[in-house]
Write a protein that holds these residues in place. Structure first.
Motif, PDB file in Angstrom:
ATOM      1  N   GLN A 130       0.839  -1.197   0.000  1.00 60.69           N
ATOM      2  CA  GLN A 130       0.000   0.000   0.000  1.00 60.69           C
ATOM      3  C   GLN A 130       0.875   1.248   0.000  1.00 60.69           C
ATOM      4  OE1 GLN A 130      -3.987  -0.756   2.344  1.00 60.69           O
ATOM      5  NE2 GLN A 130      -2.275  -1.090   3.747  1.00 60.69           N
ATOM      6  N   ARG A 131       0.216   2.383   0.015  1.00 54.43           N
ATOM      7  CA  ARG A 131       0.905   3.668   0.131  1.00 54.43           C
ATOM      8  C   ARG A 131       0.340   4.451   1.309  1.00 54.43           C
ATOM      9  NH1 ARG A 131       4.137   5.626  -3.870  1.00 54.43           N
ATOM     10  NH2 ARG A 131       4.395   4.269  -5.695  1.00 54.43           N
ATOM     11  N   GLY A 132       1.223   5.177   1.984  1.00 53.59           N
ATOM     12  CA  GLY A 132       0.785   6.059   3.054  1.00 53.59           C
ATOM     13  C   GLY A 132       0.529   5.398   4.386  1.00 53.59           C
ATOM     14  N   CYS A 133       0.976   4.152   4.581  1.00 57.47           N
ATOM     15  CA  CYS A 133       0.740   3.458   5.848  1.00 57.47           C
ATOM     16  C   CYS A 133       1.428   4.176   7.011  1.00 57.47           C
ATOM     17  CB  CYS A 133       1.256   2.028   5.790  1.00 57.47           C
ATOM     18  SG  CYS A 133       0.339   0.969   4.668  1.00 57.47           S
ATOM     19  N   ILE A 134       0.792   4.138   8.172  1.00 56.94           N
ATOM     20  CA  ILE A 134       1.357   4.775   9.362  1.00 56.94           C
ATOM     21  C   ILE A 134       2.772   4.264   9.619  1.00 56.94           C
ATOM     22  CG2 ILE A 134       1.077   5.140  11.845  1.00 56.94           C
ATOM     23  CD1 ILE A 134      -1.920   4.591  11.455  1.00 56.94           C
ATOM     24  N   GLU A 135       2.950   2.947   9.554  1.00 54.70           N
ATOM     25  CA  GLU A 135       4.256   2.356   9.844  1.00 54.70           C
ATOM     26  C   GLU A 135       5.327   2.843   8.880  1.00 54.70           C
ATOM     27  OE1 GLU A 135       6.039  -2.138   9.915  1.00 54.70           O
ATOM     28  OE2 GLU A 135       4.306  -1.718  11.200  1.00 54.70           O
ATOM     29  N   ALA A 136       4.959   3.093   7.643  1.00 49.72           N
ATOM     30  CA  ALA A 136       5.922   3.553   6.649  1.00 49.72           C
ATOM     31  C   ALA A 136       6.333   5.004   6.871  1.00 49.72           C
ATOM     32  CB  ALA A 136       5.337   3.394   5.246  1.00 49.72           C
ATOM     33  N   ILE A 137       5.638   5.688   7.770  1.00 45.82           N
ATOM     34  CA  ILE A 137       5.915   7.106   8.026  1.00 45.82           C
ATOM     35  C   ILE A 137       6.605   7.313   9.371  1.00 45.82           C
ATOM     36  CG2 ILE A 137       4.850   9.393   8.347  1.00 45.82           C
ATOM     37  CD1 ILE A 137       2.507   8.307   6.613  1.00 45.82           C
ATOM     38  N   VAL A 138       6.161   6.601  10.400  1.00 48.16           N
ATOM     39  CA  VAL A 138       6.602   6.954  11.753  1.00 48.16           C
ATOM     40  C   VAL A 138       7.364   5.862  12.497  1.00 48.16           C
ATOM     41  CG1 VAL A 138       4.652   8.524  12.005  1.00 48.16           C
ATOM     42  CG2 VAL A 138       4.456   6.196  12.864  1.00 48.16           C
ATOM     43  N   SER A 139       7.484   4.656  11.947  1.00 45.26           N
ATOM     44  CA  SER A 139       8.229   3.629  12.670  1.00 45.26           C
ATOM     45  C   SER A 139       9.705   4.009  12.755  1.00 45.26           C
ATOM     46  CB  SER A 139       8.092   2.268  11.970  1.00 45.26           C
ATOM     47  OG  SER A 139       8.786   2.267  10.733  1.00 45.26           O
ATOM     48  N   GLY A 140      10.384   3.426  13.728  1.00 42.77           N
ATOM     49  CA  GLY A 140      11.809   3.700  13.871  1.00 42.77           C
ATOM     50  C   GLY A 140      12.573   3.338  12.619  1.00 42.77           C
ATOM     51  N   ARG A 141      12.199   2.218  11.992  1.00 43.16           N
ATOM     52  CA  ARG A 141      12.877   1.802  10.762  1.00 43.16           C
ATOM     53  C   ARG A 141      12.663   2.825   9.658  1.00 43.16           C
ATOM     54  NH1 ARG A 141      10.216  -2.528   9.894  1.00 43.16           N
ATOM     55  NH2 ARG A 141      11.632  -4.085  10.750  1.00 43.16           N
ATOM     56  N   ALA A 142      11.415   3.283   9.499  1.00 44.97           N
ATOM     57  CA  ALA A 142      11.117   4.231   8.429  1.00 44.97           C
ATOM     58  C   ALA A 142      11.846   5.556   8.635  1.00 44.97           C
ATOM     59  CB  ALA A 142       9.610   4.467   8.356  1.00 44.97           C
ATOM     60  N   LEU A 143      11.861   6.043   9.875  1.00 35.72           N
ATOM     61  CA  LEU A 143      12.514   7.324  10.144  1.00 35.72           C
ATOM     62  C   LEU A 143      14.031   7.222  10.011  1.00 35.72           C
ATOM     63  CD1 LEU A 143      10.363   8.488  13.189  1.00 35.72           C
ATOM     64  CD2 LEU A 143      10.351   9.448  10.874  1.00 35.72           C
ATOM     65  N   SER A 144      14.612   6.110  10.431  1.00 40.63           N
ATOM     66  CA  SER A 144      16.064   5.926  10.282  1.00 40.63           C
ATOM     67  C   SER A 144      16.444   5.827   8.807  1.00 40.63           C
ATOM     68  CB  SER A 144      16.514   4.676  11.032  1.00 40.63           C
ATOM     69  OG  SER A 144      16.336   4.826  12.421  1.00 40.63           O
TER      70      SER A 144
END
Length: 225
Positions: A130-144
């Motif tokens: 998908q696009r725009g998932c919460i996890e893809a925006i704010v998870s530690g992995r995504a932010l790093s």
């Protein structure tokens, strides 16, 4: 995965008088302590983990989703109210909620697994397809990963991203604002859907403390104007 859990527990209880054992696991857990699925630890088919561990250890075992367990602990620590939503921002992203003193599980134990709910207006690609998932925006992995894409070091952390934003890096400021907006949206949804007394942020990213929480509060307060 089961053998690993058993080995760890056996090591912990060895030589001790233990009456009960509690296990937190990242996955779908039913009220009976059956793990329906926990991909991060290799469980892809239902496992009656509580019953099997109890039989081998010789003591009652309670198995709970790790974020739900954290929500219970958070409510006990606060000592006020009977409802709470615990937003865990770690490597991934998940939510645990307690309403009227009871853990919210859903029909299959999957309540709170909202990391793959898209945030309105967001288009960042997610590993789930998908696009725009919460996890893809704010998870530690995504932010790093986002910090790395900005060239903030070989193995940048969320703290590095926040520091770059404080230093005036425009791209870092935009990434921070996107994360803060998504988290404020998640907190507001939790309050409006479940009418909880408290919203608590946990997980590694929450260790940012005030630099994370203050902007979230500011976004929510601005919506009241």
């Amino acid at each position: 995965a089961f053998a690993g859990v058993l080995f760890v527990l056996a090591s912990v209880v060895a030589g001790r008088t233990v009456r009960h054992v509690g296990v937190g696991i990242p996955g779908r857990v039913t009220a009976r302590g059956e793990v329906a699925m926990a991909l991060n630890v290799g469980i892809i088919e239902p496992v009656p983990l509580a019953a099997e561990l109890g039989a081998r250890l010789g003591v009652p075992v309670i198995v709970e989703n790790d974020v739900n367990a954290a929500a219970v602990a958070a409510l006990a620590t606060l000592g006020t109210g009977r409802s709470l939503t615990y937003i865990s921002i770690g490597t991934g992203f998940a939510v645990g909620s307690i309403v009227d003193g009871a853990v919210v599980r859903g029909s299959t134990g999957g309540a709170g697994e909202i990391g793959h709910v898209p945030v309105p207006g967001e288009t960042v690609p997610c590993v789930c397809g998908q696009r725009g998932c919460i996890e893809a925006i704010v998870s530690g992995r995504a932010l790093s990963d986002a910090a790395g894409a900005l060239g903030l070091g070989a193995t940048p952390t969320v703290t590095d991203l926040w520091s770059a934003a404080e230093a005036g890096n425009a791209d870092a400021i935009a990434l921070r604002a996107r994360a803060v907006t998504a988290l404020a949206w998640t907190a507001q949804v939790a309050v409006l859907m479940l009418d909880v007394d408290h919203v608590v942020f946990g997980g590694g990213v929450s260790e940012l403390g005030a630099p994370l929480l203050d902007p979230i509060r500011a976004v929510l307060l601005a919506r009241q104007a």
